[in-house]
Design a protein around this motif. Sequence first.
Motif, PDB file in Angstrom:
ATOM      1  N   MET A 164      13.884 -37.911 -24.163  1.00 25.75           N
ATOM      2  CA  MET A 164      12.473 -38.151 -24.455  1.00 25.75           C
ATOM      3  C   MET A 164      11.956 -39.350 -23.673  1.00 25.75           C
ATOM      4  O   MET A 164      10.795 -39.367 -23.227  1.00 25.75           O
ATOM      5  CB  MET A 164      12.268 -38.354 -25.963  1.00 25.75           C
ATOM      6  CG  MET A 164      10.813 -38.621 -26.356  1.00 25.75           C
ATOM      7  SD  MET A 164       9.606 -37.430 -25.716  1.00 25.75           S
ATOM      8  CE  MET A 164       9.976 -35.989 -26.720  1.00 25.75           C
ATOM      9  N   SER A 165      12.786 -40.370 -23.473  1.00 27.10           N
ATOM     10  CA  SER A 165      12.383 -41.510 -22.641  1.00 27.10           C
ATOM     11  C   SER A 165      12.062 -41.047 -21.224  1.00 27.10           C
ATOM     12  O   SER A 165      11.074 -41.479 -20.615  1.00 27.10           O
ATOM     13  CB  SER A 165      13.496 -42.571 -22.609  1.00 27.10           C
ATOM     14  OG  SER A 165      13.715 -43.138 -23.882  1.00 27.10           O
ATOM     15  N   VAL A 166      12.903 -40.163 -20.704  1.00 27.38           N
ATOM     16  CA  VAL A 166      12.688 -39.608 -19.369  1.00 27.38           C
ATOM     17  C   VAL A 166      11.362 -38.849 -19.308  1.00 27.38           C
ATOM     18  O   VAL A 166      10.559 -39.029 -18.385  1.00 27.38           O
ATOM     19  CB  VAL A 166      13.866 -38.686 -18.983  1.00 27.38           C
ATOM     20  CG1 VAL A 166      13.510 -37.815 -17.781  1.00 27.38           C
ATOM     21  CG2 VAL A 166      15.115 -39.515 -18.687  1.00 27.38           C
ATOM     22  N   ASP A 167      11.117 -38.005 -20.300  1.00 24.22           N
ATOM     23  CA  ASP A 167       9.870 -37.232 -20.336  1.00 24.22           C
ATOM     24  C   ASP A 167       8.661 -38.140 -20.516  1.00 24.22           C
ATOM     25  O   ASP A 167       7.592 -37.899 -19.946  1.00 24.22           O
ATOM     26  CB  ASP A 167       9.918 -36.208 -21.480  1.00 24.22           C
ATOM     27  CG  ASP A 167      11.021 -35.174 -21.282  1.00 24.22           C
ATOM     28  OD1 ASP A 167      11.475 -34.992 -20.132  1.00 24.22           O
ATOM     29  OD2 ASP A 167      11.431 -34.544 -22.288  1.00 24.22           O
ATOM     30  N   MET A 168       8.827 -39.198 -21.307  1.00 23.31           N
ATOM     31  CA  MET A 168       7.730 -40.124 -21.566  1.00 23.31           C
ATOM     32  C   MET A 168       7.330 -40.876 -20.297  1.00 23.31           C
ATOM     33  O   MET A 168       6.140 -41.162 -20.072  1.00 23.31           O
ATOM     34  CB  MET A 168       8.122 -41.111 -22.665  1.00 23.31           C
ATOM     35  CG  MET A 168       6.977 -41.926 -23.219  1.00 23.31           C
ATOM     36  SD  MET A 168       5.862 -40.961 -24.262  1.00 23.31           S
ATOM     37  CE  MET A 168       6.842 -40.865 -25.750  1.00 23.31           C
ATOM     38  N   ILE A 169       8.303 -41.189 -19.451  1.00 22.50           N
ATOM     39  CA  ILE A 169       7.994 -41.884 -18.196  1.00 22.50           C
ATOM     40  C   ILE A 169       7.098 -41.026 -17.324  1.00 22.50           C
ATOM     41  O   ILE A 169       6.089 -41.504 -16.769  1.00 22.50           O
ATOM     42  CB  ILE A 169       9.298 -42.259 -17.460  1.00 22.50           C
ATOM     43  CG1 ILE A 169      10.041 -43.358 -18.232  1.00 22.50           C
ATOM     44  CG2 ILE A 169       8.995 -42.741 -16.036  1.00 22.50           C
ATOM     45  CD1 ILE A 169      11.434 -43.632 -17.720  1.00 22.50           C
ATOM     46  N   ASP A 170       7.437 -39.755 -17.170  1.00 21.55           N
ATOM     47  CA  ASP A 170       6.583 -38.842 -16.405  1.00 21.55           C
ATOM     48  C   ASP A 170       5.167 -38.812 -16.982  1.00 21.55           C
ATOM     49  O   ASP A 170       4.175 -38.849 -16.242  1.00 21.55           O
ATOM     50  CB  ASP A 170       7.174 -37.429 -16.411  1.00 21.55           C
ATOM     51  CG  ASP A 170       8.361 -37.277 -15.466  1.00 21.55           C
ATOM     52  OD1 ASP A 170       8.387 -38.002 -14.452  1.00 21.55           O
ATOM     53  OD2 ASP A 170       9.243 -36.450 -15.748  1.00 21.55           O
ATOM     54  N   TYR A 171       5.086 -38.747 -18.295  1.00 20.05           N
ATOM     55  CA  TYR A 171       3.791 -38.658 -18.972  1.00 20.05           C
ATOM     56  C   TYR A 171       2.957 -39.920 -18.736  1.00 20.05           C
ATOM     57  O   TYR A 171       1.754 -39.839 -18.419  1.00 20.05           O
ATOM     58  CB  TYR A 171       4.029 -38.438 -20.469  1.00 20.05           C
ATOM     59  CG  TYR A 171       2.786 -38.433 -21.311  1.00 20.05           C
ATOM     60  CD1 TYR A 171       1.809 -37.453 -21.154  1.00 20.05           C
ATOM     61  CD2 TYR A 171       2.583 -39.422 -22.272  1.00 20.05           C
ATOM     62  CE1 TYR A 171       0.662 -37.452 -21.946  1.00 20.05           C
ATOM     63  CE2 TYR A 171       1.443 -39.429 -23.065  1.00 20.05           C
ATOM     64  CZ  TYR A 171       0.485 -38.443 -22.897  1.00 20.05           C
ATOM     65  OH  TYR A 171      -0.644 -38.445 -23.666  1.00 20.05           O
ATOM     66  N   ILE A 172       3.580 -41.092 -18.859  1.00 21.14           N
ATOM     67  CA  ILE A 172       2.855 -42.352 -18.680  1.00 21.14           C
ATOM     68  C   ILE A 172       2.397 -42.517 -17.238  1.00 21.14           C
ATOM     69  O   ILE A 172       1.250 -42.917 -16.971  1.00 21.14           O
ATOM     70  CB  ILE A 172       3.747 -43.541 -19.099  1.00 21.14           C
ATOM     71  CG1 ILE A 172       4.016 -43.502 -20.603  1.00 21.14           C
ATOM     72  CG2 ILE A 172       3.094 -44.867 -18.718  1.00 21.14           C
ATOM     73  CD1 ILE A 172       5.005 -44.542 -21.077  1.00 21.14           C
ATOM     74  N   SER A 182       7.703 -40.887  -6.428  1.00 20.53           N
ATOM     75  CA  SER A 182       8.449 -39.915  -7.225  1.00 20.53           C
ATOM     76  C   SER A 182       9.949 -40.150  -7.117  1.00 20.53           C
ATOM     77  O   SER A 182      10.687 -39.921  -8.081  1.00 20.53           O
ATOM     78  CB  SER A 182       8.101 -38.494  -6.777  1.00 20.53           C
ATOM     79  OG  SER A 182       8.398 -38.316  -5.395  1.00 20.53           O
ATOM     80  N   SER A 183      10.402 -40.634  -5.960  1.00 18.94           N
ATOM     81  CA  SER A 183      11.838 -40.916  -5.804  1.00 18.94           C
ATOM     82  C   SER A 183      12.260 -42.075  -6.696  1.00 18.94           C
ATOM     83  O   SER A 183      13.356 -42.068  -7.277  1.00 18.94           O
ATOM     84  CB  SER A 183      12.163 -41.232  -4.338  1.00 18.94           C
ATOM     85  OG  SER A 183      11.421 -42.360  -3.892  1.00 18.94           O
ATOM     86  N   ASP A 184      11.380 -43.078  -6.836  1.00 21.94           N
ATOM     87  CA  ASP A 184      11.684 -44.200  -7.724  1.00 21.94           C
ATOM     88  C   ASP A 184      11.670 -43.760  -9.186  1.00 21.94           C
ATOM     89  O   ASP A 184      12.516 -44.194  -9.986  1.00 21.94           O
ATOM     90  CB  ASP A 184      10.670 -45.329  -7.515  1.00 21.94           C
ATOM     91  CG  ASP A 184      10.877 -46.059  -6.196  1.00 21.94           C
ATOM     92  OD1 ASP A 184      11.980 -45.978  -5.641  1.00 21.94           O
ATOM     93  OD2 ASP A 184       9.910 -46.700  -5.723  1.00 21.94           O
ATOM     94  N   VAL A 185      10.719 -42.911  -9.550  1.00 21.97           N
ATOM     95  CA  VAL A 185      10.674 -42.387 -10.914  1.00 21.97           C
ATOM     96  C   VAL A 185      11.966 -41.647 -11.232  1.00 21.97           C
ATOM     97  O   VAL A 185      12.564 -41.829 -12.304  1.00 21.97           O
ATOM     98  CB  VAL A 185       9.463 -41.449 -11.099  1.00 21.97           C
ATOM     99  CG1 VAL A 185       9.539 -40.739 -12.446  1.00 21.97           C
ATOM    100  CG2 VAL A 185       8.163 -42.227 -10.991  1.00 21.97           C
ATOM    101  N   ARG A 186      12.426 -40.829 -10.297  1.00 19.34           N
ATOM    102  CA  ARG A 186      13.649 -40.057 -10.515  1.00 19.34           C
ATOM    103  C   ARG A 186      14.857 -40.976 -10.686  1.00 19.34           C
ATOM    104  O   ARG A 186      15.700 -40.753 -11.555  1.00 19.34           O
ATOM    105  CB  ARG A 186      13.881 -39.095  -9.355  1.00 19.34           C
ATOM    106  CG  ARG A 186      15.073 -38.159  -9.568  1.00 19.34           C
ATOM    107  CD  ARG A 186      15.249 -37.179  -8.428  1.00 19.34           C
ATOM    108  NE  ARG A 186      15.590 -37.841  -7.178  1.00 19.34           N
ATOM    109  CZ  ARG A 186      14.748 -38.026  -6.164  1.00 19.34           C
ATOM    110  NH1 ARG A 186      13.493 -37.601  -6.257  1.00 19.34           N
ATOM    111  NH2 ARG A 186      15.127 -38.643  -5.057  1.00 19.34           N
ATOM    112  N   ARG A 187      14.941 -42.027  -9.890  1.00 15.96           N
ATOM    113  CA  ARG A 187      16.062 -42.962 -10.007  1.00 15.96           C
ATOM    114  C   ARG A 187      16.031 -43.701 -11.344  1.00 15.96           C
ATOM    115  O   ARG A 187      17.070 -43.903 -11.973  1.00 15.96           O
ATOM    116  CB  ARG A 187      16.043 -43.958  -8.846  1.00 15.96           C
ATOM    117  CG  ARG A 187      16.351 -43.344  -7.490  1.00 15.96           C
ATOM    118  CD  ARG A 187      16.213 -44.383  -6.397  1.00 15.96           C
ATOM    119  NE  ARG A 187      17.288 -45.357  -6.446  1.00 15.96           N
ATOM    120  CZ  ARG A 187      17.235 -46.551  -5.837  1.00 15.96           C
ATOM    121  NH1 ARG A 187      16.142 -46.935  -5.194  1.00 15.96           N
ATOM    122  NH2 ARG A 187      18.258 -47.380  -5.917  1.00 15.96           N
ATOM    123  N   ILE A 188      14.853 -44.110 -11.793  1.00 12.14           N
ATOM    124  CA  ILE A 188      14.723 -44.768 -13.100  1.00 12.14           C
ATOM    125  C   ILE A 188      15.236 -43.837 -14.196  1.00 12.14           C
ATOM    126  O   ILE A 188      15.996 -44.236 -15.089  1.00 12.14           O
ATOM    127  CB  ILE A 188      13.260 -45.151 -13.365  1.00 12.14           C
ATOM    128  CG1 ILE A 188      12.811 -46.247 -12.398  1.00 12.14           C
ATOM    129  CG2 ILE A 188      13.074 -45.617 -14.815  1.00 12.14           C
ATOM    130  CD1 ILE A 188      11.309 -46.473 -12.392  1.00 12.14           C
TER     131      ILE A 188
END
Length: 491
Positions: A164-172, A182-188
């Motif tokens: 859910m943390s992963v999904d929430m990051i995309d949402y925020i 997007s590459s940084d988001v994926r690494r996070i």
Amino acid sequence: MILELGDNKFPRAMGLCRDVHDQAFTLSQSATGHVFQERTHTKCMHDNVHRSIYVDALSLRFVDTEQFQRLRDVRQLGLCHMVYPGAVHTRFEHSLGTYYLADQAISRIKNFQGDELGIERSDVKVVKLAGLLHDIGHGPFSHVFDNEFLPKILPGEKWSHEQMSVDMIDYIVDLHHIDLDSSDVRRIQEMILASSVPVSCQSSREKRFLYDIVANGRNGIDVDKFDYIERDTRACGIGNGFNYARLMENMRVMDDEICYRAKEAKNVYNLFVTRADLHRTVYTHPKVKAMELMVADAFLLADNYMGISKQIRSPEEFWKLDDTILKAIETADQHELQAAQQLVLRLRRRQLYQFCNEYSVPRDMLDHFKNVTPKDIVCSQTRSGVELKEEDICVVNQKIDLTRGQEDPVQSVSFFQDYESHEKFKIPKDRISHLLPAFFLDRIVRVYSKKPELVEVVSEAFENFQVKTYGVKTQVHGTPNGKKKKRTPSF
């Protein structure tokens, strides 16, 4: 004047002139914590554990969202404050603390080994954000939601707060138009999930050591634990034999792995032992568990009307859930919530589910242990005149270990001798101390009665189950012979 940093010694003139001593000056600034960082776009937050935490502009974009601010209403330790009154800190504080320690860890590695390891600014950025956002997917009362409520309402559902943390990051990022590649988001997101992904699946990652800083799937040593162990022990007023600052001062990356100086081996054991002690004395305290079971049951009774479980399907709905849902249930006027409200009222008046007894599973039975169920207890009843029902009983099958089950977790940790050495190695336990744990896993079975008048009957059936399962009654830790003692207030 001699400036000492680790094993390095630099002659230093009074006044700290920045001339031929630039290397020592740089290292000293790292040690004192971002003294000369750019402050124009940062915010200083004062924390009772780490003192001043400076949050950079990009991280503030996440902090200043309603989704992250929600963490102010999610208690870090669920219902532990009902037993330990000081344990009222939230996921908000813990997230900032983990952000701070992630920054400290990656900055130290970069200052000492940045050129050697090819650490870039983007690496620092993603590690810090992973620390900040790693718990943004936690539900009401933290682990009560995903460990007690969801398995009952949605058996077999593979839901985790990490995902859910992963999904929430995309949402925020999408909702607030945060400028992040997007590459940084994926690494996070991969760093947040690192502890739940097999190490073999991560071995091909570039700069693998970066993924061990926040959620370490390799050996369990990470800044998430550093913060919550320090924060939770302080809040609950219990001892802490682990020194995270000393461990961070004696780390080094070797062969793409974070290693620790050999003299810190006992400190590493203290990390795992302190964590296990917290689980035994705080997180799984008998009365804390009783209250967690009651809150989970209240959520179950309210779910048909409030649709709590449906909100886990999307971040857009999930972020609206926090600890205030209990007060919403308690104060609602709807008749449909009457049963849930009665349970919350019992909780407020300290009329808890009654702890009957517990036992530790014998060591030679651990490999074949199966979770005990209320049905097992009901089937072991021999007393006539009273009919036990499964819904009258709660059974808690608790596992307390040092993060690796029956294995010694420190055997997954690599050490080095000193800063001149170039080899890493494991340290056998008997080379550290003969006073270390001989075994690394406890399985505790604990039984509760939802009705006070059934305590003796449930306790007797529980003892019968032990005799039937193990041939003898194992050592128990509750009221002798299961007899109900006079209830006194317990805090």
